[in-house]
Design an enzyme around this catalytic site. Sequence first.
Site, PDB file in Angstrom:
ATOM      1  N   SER A  31       0.824  -1.211   0.000  1.00 48.00           N
ATOM      2  CA  SER A  31       0.000   0.000   0.000  1.00 48.00           C
ATOM      3  C   SER A  31       0.859   1.263   0.000  1.00 48.00           C
ATOM      4  O   SER A  31       1.866   1.321   0.696  1.00 48.00           O
ATOM      5  CB  SER A  31      -0.878   0.046   1.247  1.00 48.00           C
ATOM      6  OG  SER A  31      -1.637  -1.120   1.343  1.00 48.00           O
ATOM      7  N   HIS A  62      -6.231  -1.849  -6.379  1.00 49.75           N
ATOM      8  CA  HIS A  62      -5.028  -2.669  -6.570  1.00 49.75           C
ATOM      9  C   HIS A  62      -4.879  -2.947  -8.056  1.00 49.75           C
ATOM     10  O   HIS A  62      -5.775  -3.512  -8.673  1.00 49.75           O
ATOM     11  CB  HIS A  62      -5.129  -3.989  -5.790  1.00 49.75           C
ATOM     12  CG  HIS A  62      -4.795  -3.845  -4.340  1.00 49.75           C
ATOM     13  ND1 HIS A  62      -3.800  -4.555  -3.723  1.00 49.75           N
ATOM     14  CD2 HIS A  62      -5.321  -3.043  -3.405  1.00 49.75           C
ATOM     15  CE1 HIS A  62      -3.733  -4.197  -2.445  1.00 49.75           C
ATOM     16  NE2 HIS A  62      -4.649  -3.292  -2.229  1.00 49.75           N
ATOM     17  N   HIS A  84      -4.287 -11.443  -1.708  1.00 50.20           N
ATOM     18  CA  HIS A  84      -4.213 -11.817  -0.303  1.00 50.20           C
ATOM     19  C   HIS A  84      -5.009 -13.093  -0.061  1.00 50.20           C
ATOM     20  O   HIS A  84      -5.983 -13.372  -0.752  1.00 50.20           O
ATOM     21  CB  HIS A  84      -4.776 -10.693   0.571  1.00 50.20           C
ATOM     22  CG  HIS A  84      -4.028  -9.400   0.450  1.00 50.20           C
ATOM     23  ND1 HIS A  84      -4.260  -8.496  -0.568  1.00 50.20           N
ATOM     24  CD2 HIS A  84      -3.045  -8.870   1.222  1.00 50.20           C
ATOM     25  CE1 HIS A  84      -3.451  -7.467  -0.417  1.00 50.20           C
ATOM     26  NE2 HIS A  84      -2.700  -7.660   0.652  1.00 50.20           N
ATOM     27  N   TYR A  86      -7.033 -13.617   2.302  1.00 51.03           N
ATOM     28  CA  TYR A  86      -8.426 -13.316   2.704  1.00 51.03           C
ATOM     29  C   TYR A  86      -9.353 -13.088   1.508  1.00 51.03           C
ATOM     30  O   TYR A  86     -10.564 -13.033   1.661  1.00 51.03           O
ATOM     31  CB  TYR A  86      -8.487 -12.120   3.673  1.00 51.03           C
ATOM     32  CG  TYR A  86      -7.978 -10.810   3.118  1.00 51.03           C
ATOM     33  CD1 TYR A  86      -8.680 -10.101   2.145  1.00 51.03           C
ATOM     34  CD2 TYR A  86      -6.778 -10.263   3.572  1.00 51.03           C
ATOM     35  CE1 TYR A  86      -8.209  -8.899   1.645  1.00 51.03           C
ATOM     36  CE2 TYR A  86      -6.285  -9.075   3.080  1.00 51.03           C
ATOM     37  CZ  TYR A  86      -7.015  -8.392   2.113  1.00 51.03           C
ATOM     38  OH  TYR A  86      -6.534  -7.224   1.601  1.00 51.03           O
ATOM     39  N   GLU A  87      -8.781 -12.937   0.327  1.00 49.74           N
ATOM     40  CA  GLU A  87      -9.634 -12.754  -0.852  1.00 49.74           C
ATOM     41  C   GLU A  87     -10.265 -14.081  -1.288  1.00 49.74           C
ATOM     42  O   GLU A  87     -11.130 -14.098  -2.156  1.00 49.74           O
ATOM     43  CB  GLU A  87      -8.826 -12.148  -1.998  1.00 49.74           C
ATOM     44  CG  GLU A  87      -8.395 -10.718  -1.703  1.00 49.74           C
ATOM     45  CD  GLU A  87      -7.581 -10.110  -2.820  1.00 49.74           C
ATOM     46  OE1 GLU A  87      -8.161  -9.751  -3.850  1.00 49.74           O
ATOM     47  OE2 GLU A  87      -6.343 -10.008  -2.664  1.00 49.74           O
ATOM     48  N   ALA A 114       2.086  -2.724   4.289  1.00 49.26           N
ATOM     49  CA  ALA A 114       1.624  -1.838   5.356  1.00 49.26           C
ATOM     50  C   ALA A 114       1.294  -2.736   6.541  1.00 49.26           C
ATOM     51  O   ALA A 114       0.826  -3.859   6.348  1.00 49.26           O
ATOM     52  CB  ALA A 114       0.379  -1.093   4.907  1.00 49.26           C
ATOM     53  N   MET A 212      -1.394  -8.658   6.846  1.00 50.20           N
ATOM     54  CA  MET A 212      -2.176  -9.726   6.214  1.00 50.20           C
ATOM     55  C   MET A 212      -1.519 -10.246   4.931  1.00 50.20           C
ATOM     56  O   MET A 212      -2.198 -10.755   4.044  1.00 50.20           O
ATOM     57  CB  MET A 212      -3.590  -9.213   5.891  1.00 50.20           C
ATOM     58  CG  MET A 212      -4.313  -8.610   7.088  1.00 50.20           C
ATOM     59  SD  MET A 212      -5.905  -7.929   6.638  1.00 50.20           S
ATOM     60  CE  MET A 212      -6.340  -7.024   8.139  1.00 50.20           C
ATOM     61  N   SER A 213      -0.212 -10.132   4.852  1.00 56.21           N
ATOM     62  CA  SER A 213       0.479 -10.593   3.631  1.00 56.21           C
ATOM     63  C   SER A 213       1.904 -10.998   3.980  1.00 56.21           C
ATOM     64  O   SER A 213       2.230 -11.255   5.136  1.00 56.21           O
ATOM     65  CB  SER A 213       0.505  -9.459   2.595  1.00 56.21           C
ATOM     66  OG  SER A 213       1.318  -8.391   3.055  1.00 56.21           O
ATOM     67  N   ASN A 236      -0.455   2.325  11.283  1.00 55.66           N
ATOM     68  CA  ASN A 236      -1.346   2.590  12.417  1.00 55.66           C
ATOM     69  C   ASN A 236      -0.833   1.795  13.611  1.00 55.66           C
ATOM     70  O   ASN A 236      -0.082   0.844  13.425  1.00 55.66           O
ATOM     71  CB  ASN A 236      -2.773   2.105  12.076  1.00 55.66           C
ATOM     72  CG  ASN A 236      -2.786   0.632  11.698  1.00 55.66           C
ATOM     73  OD1 ASN A 236      -2.402   0.256  10.584  1.00 55.66           O
ATOM     74  ND2 ASN A 236      -3.202  -0.217  12.629  1.00 55.66           N
ATOM     75  N   HIS A 248      -9.478   1.215   7.430  1.00 57.27           N
ATOM     76  CA  HIS A 248      -8.720   1.124   6.181  1.00 57.27           C
ATOM     77  C   HIS A 248      -8.314   2.523   5.712  1.00 57.27           C
ATOM     78  O   HIS A 248      -7.261   2.694   5.099  1.00 57.27           O
ATOM     79  CB  HIS A 248      -9.576   0.408   5.122  1.00 57.27           C
ATOM     80  CG  HIS A 248      -8.859   0.119   3.839  1.00 57.27           C
ATOM     81  ND1 HIS A 248      -7.615  -0.481   3.795  1.00 57.27           N
ATOM     82  CD2 HIS A 248      -9.202   0.348   2.552  1.00 57.27           C
ATOM     83  CE1 HIS A 248      -7.234  -0.603   2.531  1.00 57.27           C
ATOM     84  NE2 HIS A 248      -8.172  -0.102   1.762  1.00 57.27           N
TER      85      HIS A 248
HETATM   86  N1  HPA Z   1      -3.540  -5.188  11.264  1.00 55.69           N
HETATM   87  C1  HPA Z   1      -3.427  -6.008  10.206  1.00 55.69           C
HETATM   88  N2  HPA Z   1      -3.047  -5.586   9.007  1.00 55.69           N
HETATM   89  C2  HPA Z   1      -2.748  -4.288   8.864  1.00 55.69           C
HETATM   90  C3  HPA Z   1      -2.829  -3.387   9.920  1.00 55.69           C
HETATM   91  C4  HPA Z   1      -3.257  -3.864  11.198  1.00 55.69           C
HETATM   92  O1  HPA Z   1      -3.351  -3.124  12.200  1.00 55.69           O
HETATM   93  N3  HPA Z   1      -2.469  -2.160   9.439  1.00 55.69           N
HETATM   94  C5  HPA Z   1      -2.160  -2.346   8.134  1.00 55.69           C
HETATM   95  N4  HPA Z   1      -2.336  -3.630   7.774  1.00 55.69           N
END
Ligand code: HPA
Length: 276
Positions: A31, A62, A84, A86-87, A114, A212-213, A236, A248
């Site tokens: 990202s 994406h 990903h 989760y997709e 990210a 998540m990757s 974050n 997000h």
């Molecule tokens: N958790 C999981 N995946 C993420 C996060 C998070 O806080 N921030 C960016 N991708």
Amino acid sequence: MGIIYENLRSCVETVRRKTDFQPRVALVLGSGLGGYGDTIRIEEEISYREIEGFPVSTIEGHKGRFLFGYEGEVPVVVMQGRVHYYEGYSMEEVVRPIRLMGLLGAETLFLTNASGGVNREFRPGDLMLIRDQISSFVPSPLIGSNEETLGPRFPDMSAVYDEAYREEIRKTAARLGISLREGVYLQFSGPAYETPAEICMARALGADAVGMSTACEAVAARHMGMKVCGISCITNMASGIEKQPLSHEEVKETADRMGGVFQQLIKESIRTIGRT
Ligand code: HPA
């Protein structure tokens, strides 16, 4: 030869009908880094849709294509957009693009993403050099009959993130005046962000950042003997650390804000790695 390898061979053939480009470094853009593609000397572009049996991202924004070109003198293949777990794709599908880049000749995999900061000393906007990873919360991409043509049944994972590359990246960051954290990345499946209790667990297990990757991609790359390095943008603080809920929007906002610095570090790191 198994079905996985046959499928990969056909992906390689599709690419080879379009280009004989020999990449040295494979880069996966996370990202906020979408703009990086415009900064390299592009020789060829192949959309994932053009490759039969290839996973295509279902997330809006994406892009989903390979760029073949030069970062300085270094021949690179760049993944603009990843899929990903989760997709809904299988792990084997998620790592297919990584294996393809390896089979096209890339010796090194440069991963970016990210992530949420688990380490309380981190701040949103920090960049973290990945030292090691925890992938135990998602299935291994190596489950199933082993592709001996790619790598061994029981590959070593004692040094996933290459120490020499890490040193080069540390030096590059110092030279550019970019402060760089270092830590352990843990992959959860998502797509929901974690609960505070899950983040406490992640911290207790030694994680500094969660996402998540990435970890599954690093496993597939190490399996086939590629060298790996990775940098994560802490977009974050992870769940439960700050009062406001995770969104997000916050992730995208920080990723976009840090995009320029992140891009500069990647650009210079690839040029440095290319000289080694
Ligand atoms: N958790 C999981 N995946 C993420 C996060 C998070 O806080 N921030 C960016 N991708």
